[in-house]
Design a protein around this motif. Sequence first.
Motif, PDB file in Angstrom:
ATOM      1  N   GLY A 137       3.890  -0.316 -12.349  1.00  0.00           N
ATOM      2  CA  GLY A 137       4.671   0.141 -11.207  1.00  0.00           C
ATOM      3  C   GLY A 137       3.923   0.058  -9.883  1.00  0.00           C
ATOM      4  N   VAL A 138       3.036  -0.941  -9.767  1.00  0.00           N
ATOM      5  CA  VAL A 138       2.260  -1.088  -8.526  1.00  0.00           C
ATOM      6  C   VAL A 138       2.812  -2.257  -7.726  1.00  0.00           C
ATOM      7  N   GLU A 139       3.109  -2.014  -6.437  1.00  0.00           N
ATOM      8  CA  GLU A 139       3.667  -3.110  -5.638  1.00  0.00           C
ATOM      9  C   GLU A 139       2.647  -3.768  -4.735  1.00  0.00           C
ATOM     10  N   LYS A 140       1.685  -2.989  -4.286  1.00  0.00           N
ATOM     11  CA  LYS A 140       0.666  -3.628  -3.446  1.00  0.00           C
ATOM     12  C   LYS A 140      -0.667  -2.902  -3.546  1.00  0.00           C
ATOM     13  N   LEU A 141      -1.688  -3.605  -3.073  1.00  0.00           N
ATOM     14  CA  LEU A 141      -3.019  -3.010  -3.098  1.00  0.00           C
ATOM     15  C   LEU A 141      -3.210  -2.147  -1.853  1.00  0.00           C
ATOM     16  N   PRO A 142      -4.070  -1.133  -1.926  1.00  0.00           N
ATOM     17  CA  PRO A 142      -4.409  -0.391  -0.712  1.00  0.00           C
ATOM     18  C   PRO A 142      -5.107  -1.336   0.271  1.00  0.00           C
ATOM     19  N   PRO A 143      -5.188  -0.967   1.553  1.00  0.00           N
ATOM     20  CA  PRO A 143      -5.877  -1.851   2.511  1.00  0.00           C
ATOM     21  C   PRO A 143      -7.334  -2.056   2.082  1.00  0.00           C
ATOM     22  N   PRO A 144      -7.882  -3.268   2.336  1.00  0.00           N
ATOM     23  CA  PRO A 144      -9.269  -3.499   1.940  1.00  0.00           C
ATOM     24  C   PRO A 144     -10.236  -2.609   2.710  1.00  0.00           C
ATOM     25  N   ASN A 145     -11.395  -2.376   2.131  1.00  0.00           N
ATOM     26  CA  ASN A 145     -12.439  -1.612   2.792  1.00  0.00           C
ATOM     27  C   ASN A 145     -13.473  -2.625   3.278  1.00  0.00           C
ATOM     28  N   GLY A 146     -13.428  -2.945   4.558  1.00  0.00           N
ATOM     29  CA  GLY A 146     -14.281  -4.021   5.067  1.00  0.00           C
ATOM     30  C   GLY A 146     -13.897  -5.304   4.357  1.00  0.00           C
ATOM     31  N   ASN A 147     -14.885  -5.976   3.744  1.00  0.00           N
ATOM     32  CA  ASN A 147     -14.519  -7.215   3.047  1.00  0.00           C
ATOM     33  C   ASN A 147     -14.363  -6.996   1.542  1.00  0.00           C
ATOM     34  N   LYS A 148     -14.246  -5.742   1.143  1.00  0.00           N
ATOM     35  CA  LYS A 148     -14.061  -5.439  -0.287  1.00  0.00           C
ATOM     36  C   LYS A 148     -12.599  -5.120  -0.587  1.00  0.00           C
ATOM     37  N   LEU A 149     -12.092  -5.704  -1.684  1.00  0.00           N
ATOM     38  CA  LEU A 149     -10.742  -5.354  -2.119  1.00  0.00           C
ATOM     39  C   LEU A 149     -10.782  -3.990  -2.782  1.00  0.00           C
ATOM     40  N   VAL A 150      -9.779  -3.180  -2.501  1.00  0.00           N
ATOM     41  CA  VAL A 150      -9.722  -1.856  -3.113  1.00  0.00           C
ATOM     42  C   VAL A 150      -8.650  -1.877  -4.206  1.00  0.00           C
ATOM     43  N   PRO A 151      -9.009  -1.536  -5.453  1.00  0.00           N
ATOM     44  CA  PRO A 151      -7.997  -1.590  -6.508  1.00  0.00           C
ATOM     45  C   PRO A 151      -6.911  -0.525  -6.322  1.00  0.00           C
ATOM     46  N   ALA A 152      -5.717  -0.803  -6.836  1.00  0.00           N
ATOM     47  CA  ALA A 152      -4.674   0.218  -6.867  1.00  0.00           C
ATOM     48  C   ALA A 152      -5.005   1.161  -8.015  1.00  0.00           C
ATOM     49  N   VAL A 153      -4.493   2.382  -7.961  1.00  0.00           N
ATOM     50  CA  VAL A 153      -4.735   3.303  -9.076  1.00  0.00           C
ATOM     51  C   VAL A 153      -3.390   3.731  -9.658  1.00  0.00           C
ATOM     52  N   LYS A 158      -7.875   1.986 -12.502  1.00  0.00           N
ATOM     53  CA  LYS A 158      -8.017   1.165 -11.289  1.00  0.00           C
ATOM     54  C   LYS A 158      -7.608  -0.260 -11.638  1.00  0.00           C
ATOM     55  N   MET A 159      -6.706  -0.825 -10.874  1.00  0.00           N
ATOM     56  CA  MET A 159      -6.156  -2.121 -11.280  1.00  0.00           C
ATOM     57  C   MET A 159      -6.170  -3.116 -10.129  1.00  0.00           C
ATOM     58  N   ILE A 160      -6.502  -4.356 -10.478  1.00  0.00           N
ATOM     59  CA  ILE A 160      -6.391  -5.426  -9.497  1.00  0.00           C
ATOM     60  C   ILE A 160      -5.737  -6.612 -10.186  1.00  0.00           C
ATOM     61  N   SER A 161      -4.906  -7.337  -9.452  1.00  0.00           N
ATOM     62  CA  SER A 161      -4.170  -8.431 -10.077  1.00  0.00           C
ATOM     63  C   SER A 161      -4.066  -9.607  -9.132  1.00  0.00           C
ATOM     64  N   MET A 162      -4.219 -10.778  -9.715  1.00  0.00           N
ATOM     65  CA  MET A 162      -4.014 -12.004  -8.961  1.00  0.00           C
ATOM     66  C   MET A 162      -2.602 -11.998  -8.361  1.00  0.00           C
ATOM     67  N   GLY A 163      -1.669 -11.379  -9.080  1.00  0.00           N
ATOM     68  CA  GLY A 163      -0.282 -11.328  -8.621  1.00  0.00           C
ATOM     69  C   GLY A 163      -0.123 -10.575  -7.302  1.00  0.00           C
ATOM     70  N   LEU A 164      -1.087  -9.710  -6.981  1.00  0.00           N
ATOM     71  CA  LEU A 164      -0.983  -8.946  -5.732  1.00  0.00           C
ATOM     72  C   LEU A 164      -1.734  -9.636  -4.594  1.00  0.00           C
ATOM     73  N   LEU A 165      -2.444 -10.717  -4.941  1.00  0.00           N
ATOM     74  CA  LEU A 165      -3.243 -11.390  -3.916  1.00  0.00           C
ATOM     75  C   LEU A 165      -2.535 -12.601  -3.316  1.00  0.00           C
ATOM     76  N   VAL A 166      -1.484 -13.057  -3.994  1.00  0.00           N
ATOM     77  CA  VAL A 166      -0.739 -14.180  -3.422  1.00  0.00           C
ATOM     78  C   VAL A 166       0.600 -13.659  -2.921  1.00  0.00           C
ATOM     79  N   LYS A 167       1.154 -14.379  -1.944  1.00  0.00           N
ATOM     80  CA  LYS A 167       2.431 -13.918  -1.389  1.00  0.00           C
ATOM     81  C   LYS A 167       3.534 -14.130  -2.421  1.00  0.00           C
ATOM     82  N   PRO A 168       4.529 -13.220  -2.477  1.00  0.00           N
ATOM     83  CA  PRO A 168       5.603 -13.394  -3.456  1.00  0.00           C
ATOM     84  C   PRO A 168       6.280 -14.751  -3.273  1.00  0.00           C
TER      85      PRO A 168
END
Length: 348
Positions: A137-153, A158-168
Amino acid sequence: MVTEEQVTTALKQVFVPTAEQSVIDLNLVRKITIADKNITVTLASTALADEVQNFVAAGVKSALQQFKNTVVQVDFVAAKPQELNEIKNIVAVMSGKGGVGKSTVAVNIAVALAQSGARVGLMDADIYGPNIPTMLGVEKLPPPNGNKLVPAVAYDVKMISMGLLVKPGQPLIWRGPMLNSAIRQFLADVEWGELDYLIVDLPPGTGDAALSLAQALPLSGAIIVTLPQLVSLEDASRGLQMFRTLEVPILGVIENMSYLDLPDGTRMDIFGSGGGEQLAQATQTPFLGKIPIDQNVRIGGDSGKPIVISHPDSPVAKALREIAESLAAKISVAALGGKNELPINIVE
Ligand code: ADP
């Protein structure tokens, strides 16, 4: 004097036998140092078996023989990046083919481990069907912290997905270099923090994508998800073979969609029976358990509520929790045996 470029060009001819690609294509070269007559090539050992390392080292030496009057040294370094030292165990979930419930198992095991108090991350590396965000049920990642991606929780995972890094709607076309840089980003540029487990949902099959990911990750072990029918076993055993070649411990086989319990108390083996156990036996791999069919698995997956959350008392949720427990036990045993240390081999 020999240049780094010349050495790189020569290294394109050095193939890793298990992968049938060159050390350059596989992105294994970490450093090339040229000082006077001495050329030192440093390669990531990335779970390459010892004999493969020796073969590759010999290949490098022979490819660089063309540079007369030089002394060539080949070093291997463990590939665990600094950032990953905070992650105790990285476990890959793989399957011989798509649609067997690999992502479902990855998600529910991650959530079950988090429920038992562990610190858990989930990396959706199934670049062909990154559906874990939907399952959680995650739609997007939180804003990055500097140049680090922040996972959704979600559900303490804590989750990160290639699906959230490309535009729909953007097609996912992965070519070697793109895949490699995406993997590196997933590994190094995510603010995971301290984790007991990072569960990685690999692309199905044993193709390039699964192989490069499995090689790029310092894996503690892998689990294989299969269906009970015998045809899916052949694919699954190829997967087992891949991890064996990479010297990644196989933590076990999980049989999903094993049977359907009907309201009248009878049991139906929709996809055959016993295949997972058979595969485990034939390959001398632990059998981690059977997961029955339950439509709530799909409903939960589609609505962002994994079954261990939505129906915690169902037989499926129970089976998944037991599998998570036995997995945790197997990982700690493997860790005690030092199996999750990647070999560092210096080849003279
Ligand atoms: P994969 O990652 O192997 O492609 P998924 O986890 O996406 O497979 O599962 C494929 C479909 O099967 C999904 O709709 C999922 O909800 C469903 N599914 C998985 N396991 C079960 C199960 N034990 N019972 C019922 N449906 C399941």
